[in-house]
Design an enzyme around this catalytic site. Structure first.
Site, mmCIF file in Angstrom:
data_model
loop_
_atom_site.group_PDB
_atom_site.id
_atom_site.type_symbol
_atom_site.label_atom_id
_atom_site.label_comp_id
_atom_site.label_asym_id
_atom_site.label_seq_id
_atom_site.Cartn_x
_atom_site.Cartn_y
_atom_site.Cartn_z
ATOM 1 N N ASP A 192 2.934 10.348 3.109
ATOM 2 C CA ASP A 192 3.685 11.195 4.136
ATOM 3 C C ASP A 192 3.101 12.600 4.869
ATOM 4 O O ASP A 192 3.181 12.822 4.672
ATOM 5 C CB ASP A 192 4.344 11.869 2.954
ATOM 6 C CG ASP A 192 6.243 12.328 4.139
ATOM 7 O OD1 ASP A 192 6.105 12.087 4.339
ATOM 8 O OD2 ASP A 192 6.573 13.345 2.833
ATOM 9 N N CYS A 194 42.854 20.173 -26.672
ATOM 10 C CA CYS A 194 42.597 19.718 -25.345
ATOM 11 C C CYS A 194 41.877 18.824 -25.277
ATOM 12 O O CYS A 194 42.709 18.290 -24.123
ATOM 13 C CB CYS A 194 42.754 21.434 -24.424
ATOM 14 S SG CYS A 194 42.002 21.577 -22.777
ATOM 15 N N TYR A 227 -5.428 3.289 7.719
ATOM 16 C CA TYR A 227 -3.852 1.221 6.806
ATOM 17 C C TYR A 227 -4.512 0.387 8.002
ATOM 18 O O TYR A 227 -3.764 -0.671 7.182
ATOM 19 C CB TYR A 227 -2.604 2.056 6.557
ATOM 20 C CG TYR A 227 -1.954 2.521 8.318
ATOM 21 C CD1 TYR A 227 -1.632 2.240 8.860
ATOM 22 C CD2 TYR A 227 -1.740 4.343 7.394
ATOM 23 C CE1 TYR A 227 -0.619 3.696 9.223
ATOM 24 C CE2 TYR A 227 -1.388 5.311 7.939
ATOM 25 C CZ TYR A 227 -0.714 4.138 9.398
ATOM 26 O OH TYR A 227 0.025 5.684 10.025
ATOM 27 N N LYS A 278 3.033 4.627 1.714
ATOM 28 C CA LYS A 278 3.058 5.218 2.112
ATOM 29 C C LYS A 278 3.113 6.694 1.922
ATOM 30 O O LYS A 278 3.456 7.343 1.793
ATOM 31 C CB LYS A 278 4.562 4.279 3.162
ATOM 32 C CG LYS A 278 5.341 5.292 3.951
ATOM 33 C CD LYS A 278 6.777 4.816 4.406
ATOM 34 C CE LYS A 278 6.999 5.024 6.443
ATOM 35 N NZ LYS A 278 7.364 6.421 6.374
ATOM 36 N N LYS A 307 11.333 2.926 0.573
ATOM 37 C CA LYS A 307 11.337 4.205 -0.296
ATOM 38 C C LYS A 307 11.808 4.978 -1.060
ATOM 39 O O LYS A 307 12.013 3.764 -1.548
ATOM 40 C CB LYS A 307 11.996 4.801 1.577
ATOM 41 C CG LYS A 307 11.572 4.440 2.155
ATOM 42 C CD LYS A 307 10.263 6.005 2.524
ATOM 43 C CE LYS A 307 10.982 5.763 4.154
ATOM 44 N NZ LYS A 307 11.533 6.993 4.502
ATOM 45 N N CYS A 367 42.848 27.851 -19.925
ATOM 46 C CA CYS A 367 41.673 26.835 -19.747
ATOM 47 C C CYS A 367 42.674 26.043 -18.296
ATOM 48 O O CYS A 367 43.240 25.764 -18.340
ATOM 49 C CB CYS A 367 42.626 25.918 -20.916
ATOM 50 S SG CYS A 367 42.121 24.323 -21.048
ATOM 51 N N CYS A 413 37.827 26.149 -24.654
ATOM 52 C CA CYS A 413 39.001 26.898 -24.121
ATOM 53 C C CYS A 413 39.625 26.570 -25.695
ATOM 54 O O CYS A 413 38.816 25.539 -26.621
ATOM 55 C CB CYS A 413 39.705 24.967 -23.855
ATOM 56 S SG CYS A 413 41.745 24.661 -24.193
ATOM 57 N N GLU A 415 0.610 -1.336 0.017
ATOM 58 C CA GLU A 415 0.130 -0.428 -0.734
ATOM 59 C C GLU A 415 0.685 1.322 0.246
ATOM 60 O O GLU A 415 2.075 0.968 0.325
ATOM 61 C CB GLU A 415 -1.400 -0.163 1.351
ATOM 62 C CG GLU A 415 -0.830 -0.268 2.254
ATOM 63 C CD GLU A 415 -1.029 -0.614 3.828
ATOM 64 O OE1 GLU A 415 -1.712 0.189 4.321
ATOM 65 O OE2 GLU A 415 -0.374 -1.061 4.436
ATOM 66 N N CYS A 469 44.792 22.965 -20.748
ATOM 67 C CA CYS A 469 46.388 23.628 -21.145
ATOM 68 C C CYS A 469 46.577 24.395 -21.400
ATOM 69 O O CYS A 469 47.430 25.502 -21.492
ATOM 70 C CB CYS A 469 45.680 22.824 -22.430
ATOM 71 S SG CYS A 469 44.602 24.122 -23.340
HETATM 72 S S1 IVH Z 1 1.817 1.076 9.039
HETATM 73 C C1 IVH Z 1 3.794 -0.738 11.617
HETATM 74 N N1 IVH Z 1 0.963 1.937 6.422
HETATM 75 O O1 IVH Z 1 4.874 5.893 8.045
HETATM 76 C C2 IVH Z 1 3.563 1.040 11.731
HETATM 77 N N2 IVH Z 1 2.042 3.327 8.259
HETATM 78 O O2 IVH Z 1 7.396 5.255 8.633
HETATM 79 C C3 IVH Z 1 2.523 1.169 11.267
HETATM 80 N N3 IVH Z 1 2.217 5.873 7.273
HETATM 81 O O3 IVH Z 1 3.977 5.305 11.836
HETATM 82 C C4 IVH Z 1 2.362 1.415 10.180
HETATM 83 N N4 IVH Z 1 1.366 5.158 5.666
HETATM 84 O O4 IVH Z 1 2.963 6.561 10.585
HETATM 85 C C5 IVH Z 1 2.194 1.974 7.987
HETATM 86 N N5 IVH Z 1 0.358 2.928 4.717
HETATM 87 C C6 IVH Z 1 0.703 2.821 5.676
HETATM 88 C C7 IVH Z 1 1.719 4.567 5.730
HETATM 89 C C8 IVH Z 1 1.792 4.222 7.402
HETATM 90 C C9 IVH Z 1 2.311 6.291 6.025
HETATM 91 C C10 IVH Z 1 3.705 6.280 8.246
HETATM 92 C C11 IVH Z 1 3.057 5.864 10.061
HETATM 93 C C12 IVH Z 1 4.143 5.370 10.935
HETATM 94 C C13 IVH Z 1 5.102 5.172 9.307
HETATM 95 C C14 IVH Z 1 6.147 4.612 9.891
#
Ligand code: IVH
Length: 685
Positions: free
Chosen positions: A127, A452, A250, A125, A335, A429, A447, A123, A432
């Site tokens: 930010d 050169c 999540y 991640k 990442k 240069c 140059c 899934e 040279c």
């Molecule tokens: S699962 C086991 N799923 O990433 C910890 N985390 O670097 C549960 N995060 O603290 C995390 N998207 O704040 C999970 N789809 C996702 C996420 C996610 C963002 C963040 C979350 C966590 C941090 C860990």
């Protein structure tokens, strides 16, 4: 309850339902069916009715999203189940290592009663900022920050302002499993459900908020994540309400009968939460495919993501794997390579390309960008330096875009100390010392000595060839590429290249880049003779290089040798001696040697052999068993002797092998000492 109140109550219940439905369409599904103004009007009506009968206000009423008073401080709450974090991975290899680790931990393939092939769930991640939501009998009663994982802060008031968080849970889509459906229904009526997810700010809201800051002359926010986190930590919920935050779920912490992460996501979705794009993967290759696919389209997503979260899909297996440190073993964050970072410009160095074009290159304080070390960034040309107003000593933002070496995108001028130095294109240069020109209408400086750059190129090719530094994988094509990117313009530059310099280039991947860096590293150790040969001094071939190395034994002695010294060496005549002498006394070459040594070139000690054959001349004829002709010659030379091709009275030994030629007869005639291979061996070994 009087009749009017009862009627109002009915209207309130209906309004809440309708408002909640449209909230869901708009904020969770992103598919509004009525305008904001109409929705506001319904909320307004609800608010008025509730004002008339405050006892009809419920916790889950939409009017309660921005109801709370500012707090003095947040209450602490203890998480029933610790809020964990994730271990990071950056490359496919990290992911494979993770798989191997968990497979090892799971032990025997039959330990789960069936052959273990691990399924994964991937899934996005997001930010943002992790929070935990508690629903009692389906109603949101508490929302908390992660805190230290064990104890967080109660930020319920602020979380309620987020429209994508349901204040009351309901089943929006029927669940596939009857057992789960029953259990969910039961807990919604009577029970506790905990859900975790990420609070975030969309890119659009973030831009808008910063535009407003700018208009007001206030400082800008750094990024959406910090802004979201900052908003949630405000004691006055009006601030959070004004920030337009979002929520994406999540994890379902409560056991509702879910057997896999995949099911967990389905339940969350059916309960009215936004979830990220996800994928059930049968093997790691699918995970990597998903990762690449998402990386391609992440620009188009409405929020920032920094990778994907990969988990073992089967919850039983996931739980069995347990926790290491603060992270579950069964999940990993894969990442994306970061695209931007900051560092300091330590120097600006001009590189001469193949066509004589001068490229200013920033030498950076080494910094990791997406898991690799970056030490260089291109500044392109003088105009670009002027546009950025970049100076030596500046703190800058660097960025990697596509298959090129990183760019400097911005100078953080607020961090200047006043000691930064402006850069000027040199008038001569650096290679040279030829005149530097800039043609009408061109942005690049060149140059004027058109040869050169190409001479440099030839020199580098010779330098790394088999008879020199012998660096595998560094052929003419790659050398062209490195020169064109301004990464190298002389042989010494090769030894300060890093994997991070190579990875962004066409034809390079992580593996090939690390192989080349490894080959360069190994090439740093070299014999003195090969080193001298690699320098490409005119008239100095392999033999002369060996002679120099044998005679002087140390680079320093060769560097400082006078013409007279050089002429003392057998086989070195005036022309060659002059060429060597001049080469080592040219300023540019002195700098090159210094740079090579500074970059870690290690010249192996010349084995000092007792020069017992000094002054003795050998002539070889016929084939030997133990040596080729070249090896025999080199043995004699190592011991200080000379090898001549013709027999004269001055010859000390004629060595005969099988089928000797006319030299044998001539030796007999002149009475020169004749020895066979056995006798020769005794002398040289
Ligand atoms: S699962 C086991 N799923 O990433 C910890 N985390 O670097 C549960 N995060 O603290 C995390 N998207 O704040 C999970 N789809 C996702 C996420 C996610 C963002 C963040 C979350 C966590 C941090 C860990």
């Amino acid at each position: 309850m009087d009749k009017v109140k009862a009627k109002t109550k009915q209207r309130i219940v209906k309004l809440k339902k309708v408002i909640n439905h449209h909230r869901y369409l708009y904020h969770v599904l992103d598919k509004p069916e009525i305008s904001d103004a109409s929705l506001d009007s319904l909320k307004h009506e609800l608010n008025q009715l509730e004002q008339q009968y405050p006892d009809l206000i419920t916790l889950d009423s939409p009017t309660q999203r921005v109801g709370g008073q500012a707090l003095d401080k947040f209450k602490k709450v203890e998480h029933q189940k610790r809020m964990l974090s994730l271990t990071d991975a950056f490359f496919d290899e990290d992911l494979k290592a993770w798989q191997e680790r968990i497979q090892r931990l799971l032990g025997h393939p039959m330990s789960f009663g069936h052959r273990m092939s691990i399924n994964y769930f991937a899934e996005l991640k997001i930010d943002g900022f992790a929070i935990a939501l508690i629903y009692q009998d389906g109603v949101l009663i508490q929302g908390a920050t992660r805190g230290d994982g064990q104890i967080g802060e109660d930020v319920t008031q602020n979380l309620k302002t987020i429209d994508s968080i349901p204040l009351k849970l309901e089943i929006h889509q029927k669940l596939l499993s009857r057992i789960i459906q029953d259990r969910v229904e039961k807990l919604l009526a009577n029970g506790r459900i905990e859900i975790r997810g990420e609070v975030y700010m969309t890119k659009k809201s973030f831009e808008k908020i910063n535009q407003e800051q700018e208009k007001k002359g206030l400082p800008l926010y750094a990024n959406p994540r910090n802004t979201a986190a900052g908003s949630i930590r405000q004691l006055d919920p009006k601030i959070a309400a004004s920030r337009k935050l979002n929520f994406l779920a999540y994890r379902l912490i409560t056991n509702l009968g879910q057997e896999t992460h995949n099911q967990e996501h389905q339940i969350l979705q059916s309960l009215g939460f936004k979830i990220s794009q996800d994928k059930h993967c049968f093997k790691l290759e699918d995970v990597i495919k998903f990762w690449k696919e998402i990386n391609q389209k992440r620009k188009k997503l409405p929020y920032l993501i920094d990778g994907i979260v990969v988990s073992v899909d089967d919850n039983k297996v996931f739980n069995k794997l347990g926790i290491v440190g603060k992270a579950p073993r069964g999940s990993i964050a894969l990442k994306f390579p970061a695209k931007e970072t900051t560092t300091v410009i330590e120097d600006i160095v001009v590189q001469v390309g193949r066509t004589g074009a001068l490229t200013p290159v920033a030498h950076l304080r080494p910094v990791r960008l997406g898991g690799i070390l970056i030490t260089r960034a291109t500044l392109h040309n003088q105009d670009e330096i002027k546009r950025l107003d970049v100076r030596i000593g500046d703190t800058v933002i660097i960025q990697r875009a596509g298959d090129v070496i990183p760019d400097v995108v911005k100078v953080i001028k607020k961090l200047r100390t006043g000691k930064e130095k402006k850069f000027q294109m040199p008038k001569r240069c650096p290679t040279c010392k030829g005149e530097v020109i800039r043609l009408e209408g061109e942005v690049v400086h060149r140059c004027a000595n058109l040869k050169c750059g190409s001479i440099q190129r030839q020199q580098i090719i010779h330098f790394v060839s088999k008879k020199g530094f012998d660096i595998e994988g560094l052929g003419p094509k790659i050398i062209n590429q490195l020169m064109d990117q301004g990464l190298i313009s002389n042989p010494a530059d090769i030894f300060s290249l890093t994997q991070g310099d190579l990875v962004p280039l066409e034809r390079f991947a992580d593996k090939s880049a690390s192989n080349l860096i490894e080959a360069i590293e190994q090439g740093k150790k070299i014999s003195l003779a090969k080193f001298i040969h690699a320098l490409g001094i005119r008239h100095v071939g392999e033999e002369t290089a060996i002679a120099l190395s044998q005679y002087f034994g140390k680079l320093d002695k060769i560097r400082k040798a006078s013409l007279k010294n050089l002429l003392q060496i057998e086989d070195i005549g005036e022309v060659v001696a002059q060429s060597i002498f001049e080469w080592f006394n040219r300023q540019g070459n002195k700098e090159l040697i210094k740079k090579l040594l500074d970059n870690g070139i290690e010249i192996e000690k010349v084995k000092t052999v007792k020069k017992k054959l000094i002054g003795q001349t050998f002539v070889l004829t016929g084939e030997m068993d133990r040596f080729t002709r070249e090896q025999a010659k080199s043995k004699i030379r190592q011991l200080g002797g000379n090898v001549s091709s013709s027999v004269s009275k001055q010859t000390d030994f004629v060595v005969i092998g099988q089928n000797p030629g006319s030299k044998y007869n001539r030796a007999k005639k002149l009475g020169v000492k004749i020895i066979n291979e056995q006798e020769f061996l005794k002398i040289v070994i």
